[in-house]
Design a protein around this motif. Structure first.
Motif, mmCIF file in Angstrom:
data_model
loop_
_atom_site.group_PDB
_atom_site.id
_atom_site.type_symbol
_atom_site.label_atom_id
_atom_site.label_comp_id
_atom_site.label_asym_id
_atom_site.label_seq_id
_atom_site.Cartn_x
_atom_site.Cartn_y
_atom_site.Cartn_z
ATOM 1 N N ARG A 6 -96.915 -81.046 23.670
ATOM 2 C CA ARG A 6 -97.688 -80.741 24.732
ATOM 3 C C ARG A 6 -97.249 -79.943 25.851
ATOM 4 O O ARG A 6 -97.610 -79.771 26.852
ATOM 5 N N TYR A 7 -96.168 -79.332 25.312
ATOM 6 C CA TYR A 7 -95.745 -78.277 26.535
ATOM 7 C C TYR A 7 -96.262 -77.053 26.455
ATOM 8 O O TYR A 7 -96.682 -76.257 25.092
ATOM 9 N N LEU A 8 -96.691 -76.392 27.714
ATOM 10 C CA LEU A 8 -97.165 -75.139 27.805
ATOM 11 C C LEU A 8 -96.268 -74.146 28.243
ATOM 12 O O LEU A 8 -95.941 -74.224 29.686
ATOM 13 N N ALA A 21 -86.973 -86.985 23.770
ATOM 14 C CA ALA A 21 -88.147 -87.723 23.450
ATOM 15 C C ALA A 21 -89.250 -87.345 22.658
ATOM 16 O O ALA A 21 -89.745 -87.636 21.657
ATOM 17 N N LEU A 22 -89.760 -86.088 23.379
ATOM 18 C CA LEU A 22 -91.067 -85.524 22.908
ATOM 19 C C LEU A 22 -90.692 -85.264 21.699
ATOM 20 O O LEU A 22 -91.820 -84.923 20.611
ATOM 21 N N ALA A 30 -96.696 -96.080 24.695
ATOM 22 C CA ALA A 30 -97.632 -96.576 23.987
ATOM 23 C C ALA A 30 -98.903 -95.604 23.920
ATOM 24 O O ALA A 30 -99.707 -95.232 23.002
ATOM 25 N N GLN A 31 -99.339 -95.549 25.233
ATOM 26 C CA GLN A 31 -100.560 -94.632 25.460
ATOM 27 C C GLN A 31 -100.226 -93.139 24.939
ATOM 28 O O GLN A 31 -101.213 -92.354 24.470
ATOM 29 N N TYR A 32 -98.918 -92.600 25.209
ATOM 30 C CA TYR A 32 -98.804 -91.220 24.789
ATOM 31 C C TYR A 32 -99.138 -91.081 23.136
ATOM 32 O O TYR A 32 -99.546 -90.355 22.743
ATOM 33 N N LEU A 33 -98.504 -91.975 22.557
ATOM 34 C CA LEU A 33 -98.259 -92.060 21.082
ATOM 35 C C LEU A 33 -99.652 -92.249 20.534
ATOM 36 O O LEU A 33 -100.219 -91.409 19.525
ATOM 37 N N ALA A 89 -93.078 -86.167 18.380
ATOM 38 C CA ALA A 89 -93.875 -85.106 17.295
ATOM 39 C C ALA A 89 -93.502 -85.366 15.941
ATOM 40 O O ALA A 89 -94.199 -84.984 14.996
ATOM 41 N N LEU A 90 -92.034 -85.179 15.819
ATOM 42 C CA LEU A 90 -91.864 -85.149 14.410
ATOM 43 C C LEU A 90 -92.040 -86.618 13.583
ATOM 44 O O LEU A 90 -92.257 -86.333 12.347
#
Length: 319
Positions: free
Chosen positions: A33-35, A220-221, A261-264, A225-226
């Motif tokens: 989600r990185y811009l 973490a991200l 949990a929300q992010y995942l 993602a992986l």
């Protein structure tokens, strides 16, 4: 609605007449989600008058994002709703939104005619090392008082001074670009924002350890993602970030504004939506491919996010 104050009207009139760029986020956001953005070396600052003719089609997909540079924008035309972390609020022309670094954010609703002036900059344009008094210029972002939304509405106390500073900065930016004078008015803008937002004077510890927080968040991200399509536990992600589970839980929520949990869940649903649009796989297969326990679990989460069942979503987007 009350008429806009004179400094606000003058600012909006000037900006609306400036050259604009059509901004499309498609393909810009990575799997974390990185811009990303780059900045000039001489004065690492970017101002852009942006139009978003295709943005309405993005709403509801994976356009919630984060970045490690600072941002604020002032709406010029059209209304919308913005989300940063778990804060949601509407904005109107003349309102200025302050985007905190590392917080997951994005527009979640927008009128078709929306335009905005976007200001972007890295911290080192002001602060080269932690503990400097210059960190006070970032107080509107880093030191807002608890409970204050990250926005300044047109007509509120302090908004006229902020808009006056922004007008002087944009006149230079869209004119001859004298760098030293531009930085002076940029600092004035940051100072007036801090005053208007009722920011604290004491630099919080989180500002001083920002590089470490950024590195842990990236780790973490990257791991999420992986491995989002696999059974993925919070302790496993905490280990990837080099933290205990309890510290990671607090860190992730405090840094991004979202719970783990929300992010995942959001990431998995967005990947499922992409597969629904781009493949003919069954709902059960897509559930397995995106990390859901089963088809029913995917359907519940999908409907909660999009307001429609997966097959209805596929029919709408694929005909």
């Amino acid at each position: 609605m009350n008429p806009l104050p004179e400094p606000t009207r003058e600012l909006l009139s000037f900006l609306t007449a400036q050259p604009h760029e059509v901004f499309d986020m498609a393909g810009r956001i990575d799997s974390r989600r990185y811009l990303p953005r780059t900045f000039p070396e001489a004065l690492p600052l970017r101002l852009s008058h942006q139009r978003y003719p295709g943005y309405r089609r993005m709403i509801g997909e994976n356009w919630m994002h984060w970045h490690d540079y600072y941002e604020c924008f002032i709406a010029l035309s059209g209304r919308g709703e913005f989300r940063m972390g778990n804060d949601c609020f509407h904005f109107n022309p003349g309102d200025l939104v302050i985007v905190d670094p590392l917080k997951i954010h994005g527009v979640i609703e927008m009128e078709a005619a929306h335009t905005a002036l976007v200001v972007l900059f890295p911290a080192h344009i002001i602060v080269s090392s932690p503990g400097q008094i210059d960190q006070g210029f970032l107080s509107a972002w880093d030191q807002r008082k608890t409970g204050i939304l990250p926005m300044l509405r047109a007509g509120e106390k302090g908004s006229s001074e902020v808009h006056e500073a922004l007008l002087e900065l944009t006149r230079l930016w869209f004119g001859q670009k004298p760098l030293l004078e531009m930085k002076l008015h940029f600092l004035r803008l940051c100072f007036q924002l801090g005053q208007a937002m009722g920011s604290q004077e004491v630099t919080p510890p989180t500002q001083q350890d920002r590089p470490l927080r950024e590195e842990r968040l990236r780790r973490a991200l990257d791991h999420i993602a992986l491995h989002a399509h696999e059974p993925l536990s919070q302790p496993a992600v905490a280990r990837a970030a080099g933290m205990s589970t309890s510290r990671f839980r607090e860190f992730f929520k405090g840094t991004t504004g979202w719970g783990f949990a929300q992010y995942l869940r959001e990431l998995r649903v967005e990947r499922a939506a992409k597969l629904l649009r781009e493949s003919k796989d069954s709902i059960a297969t897509i559930a397995h491919m995106t990390g859901f326990a089963d088809q029913s679990h995917l359907m519940r989460c999908f409907k909660a996010k999009y307001g429609v069942a997966p097959l209805g979503y596929r029919k709408k987007h694929c005909g």
